[in-house]
Design a protein around this motif. Structure first.
Motif, PDB file in Angstrom:
ATOM      1  N   ARG A 268       0.849  -4.927  -5.751  1.00 45.25           N
ATOM      2  CA  ARG A 268       0.510  -5.289  -4.368  1.00 45.25           C
ATOM      3  C   ARG A 268      -0.009  -6.710  -4.393  1.00 45.25           C
ATOM      4  O   ARG A 268      -1.134  -6.948  -4.833  1.00 45.25           O
TER       5      ARG A 268
ATOM      6  N   SER B 162       3.385  -3.267   8.934  1.00 46.01           N
ATOM      7  CA  SER B 162       2.971  -4.071  10.086  1.00 46.01           C
ATOM      8  C   SER B 162       2.455  -3.145  11.169  1.00 46.01           C
ATOM      9  O   SER B 162       2.598  -1.927  11.090  1.00 46.01           O
TER      10      SER B 162
ATOM     11  N   ASN C 281      -0.694  -5.942   2.783  1.00 43.70           N
ATOM     12  CA  ASN C 281       0.251  -5.084   3.483  1.00 43.70           C
ATOM     13  C   ASN C 281       1.608  -5.005   2.792  1.00 43.70           C
ATOM     14  O   ASN C 281       2.602  -4.669   3.425  1.00 43.70           O
ATOM     15  N   LYS C 282       1.663  -5.301   1.519  1.00 39.95           N
ATOM     16  CA  LYS C 282       2.950  -5.321   0.821  1.00 39.95           C
ATOM     17  C   LYS C 282       2.831  -4.619  -0.522  1.00 39.95           C
ATOM     18  O   LYS C 282       1.856  -4.807  -1.245  1.00 39.95           O
TER      19      LYS C 282
ATOM     20  N   SER D  92      10.805  -3.363  -2.235  1.00 37.65           N
ATOM     21  CA  SER D  92       9.680  -3.979  -1.540  1.00 37.65           C
ATOM     22  C   SER D  92       9.426  -3.243  -0.237  1.00 37.65           C
ATOM     23  O   SER D  92      10.359  -2.702   0.375  1.00 37.65           O
ATOM     24  N   CYS D  93       8.189  -3.237   0.183  1.00 35.18           N
ATOM     25  CA  CYS D  93       7.810  -2.585   1.432  1.00 35.18           C
ATOM     26  C   CYS D  93       6.727  -3.417   2.100  1.00 35.18           C
ATOM     27  O   CYS D  93       5.738  -3.796   1.455  1.00 35.18           O
ATOM     28  N   ILE D  94       6.936  -3.696   3.377  1.00 32.36           N
ATOM     29  CA  ILE D  94       5.948  -4.434   4.155  1.00 32.36           C
ATOM     30  C   ILE D  94       5.485  -3.578   5.324  1.00 32.36           C
ATOM     31  O   ILE D  94       6.316  -3.002   6.040  1.00 32.36           O
TER      32      ILE D  94
ATOM     33  N   GLU E   3      11.297  -1.019   4.264  1.00 30.89           N
ATOM     34  CA  GLU E   3      11.633  -1.040   2.837  1.00 30.89           C
ATOM     35  C   GLU E   3      12.889  -1.886   2.622  1.00 30.89           C
ATOM     36  O   GLU E   3      13.758  -1.961   3.488  1.00 30.89           O
TER      37      GLU E   3
ATOM     38  N   LEU F 246       6.662   0.615   8.572  1.00 25.20           N
ATOM     39  CA  LEU F 246       6.949   0.265   7.187  1.00 25.20           C
ATOM     40  C   LEU F 246       8.429  -0.070   7.068  1.00 25.20           C
ATOM     41  O   LEU F 246       9.290   0.703   7.521  1.00 25.20           O
TER      42      LEU F 246
ATOM     43  N   ASP G 296       5.361  -3.538  -3.972  1.00 18.55           N
ATOM     44  CA  ASP G 296       6.639  -3.650  -4.664  1.00 18.55           C
ATOM     45  C   ASP G 296       6.709  -2.613  -5.781  1.00 18.55           C
ATOM     46  O   ASP G 296       5.678  -2.200  -6.324  1.00 18.55           O
TER      47      ASP G 296
ATOM     48  N   CYS H  48       8.538   4.439   1.032  1.00 15.70           N
ATOM     49  CA  CYS H  48       7.264   3.721   0.991  1.00 15.70           C
ATOM     50  C   CYS H  48       6.250   4.485   1.834  1.00 15.70           C
ATOM     51  O   CYS H  48       6.597   5.051   2.888  1.00 15.70           O
TER      52      CYS H  48
END
Length: 115
Positions: free
Chosen positions: A71, A25, A75-76, A21-23, A6, A4, A78, A94
């Protein structure tokens, strides 16, 4: 493994806004829930807001009407934070939970609100 990342923390004056924001993977599969927790100095980590894959949300009373979670991708996640107060100062984390697995956590991003 799930990673994750951020972004969006920083320093802002009271009444201002920030967007986190957080993605996610890695081996995420399908994420049942993504969200945000925070921890202020000397306090326990607390839920800020989280959104389930269904679209339902849990939002802390202390931020209702000021923070909005969204969302726009699997996978994201905010967190739009408006009308920030000094008591919102904390490290924001996150979190993501793949179906059937335990929560994963990001390293955290500092949010500081000056009075």
């Amino acid at each position: 493994q799930v990673q994750l990342v951020e972004s969006g923390g920083g320093l802002v004056q009271a009444g201002g806004s920030l967007r986190l924001s957080c993605i996610a993977s890695g081996s995420i599969g399908s994420l049942s829930v993504m969200g945000w927790y925070r921890q202020a100095p000397g306090k326990e980590r607390e839920l800020v807001a989280r959104m389930f894959r269904s679209g339902s949300t849990n939002v802390a009373d202390s931020v209702k009407g000021r923070f909005t979670i969204s969302r726009d991708a699997e996978n994201k996640v905010d967190l739009q934070m408006n009308s920030l107060k000094p008591e919102d100062t904390a490290v924001y984390y996150c979190t993501a939970r793949p179906f059937g697995r335990s929560d994963y956590w990001g390293p955290g991003t500092q949010v500081t609100v000056s009075s």
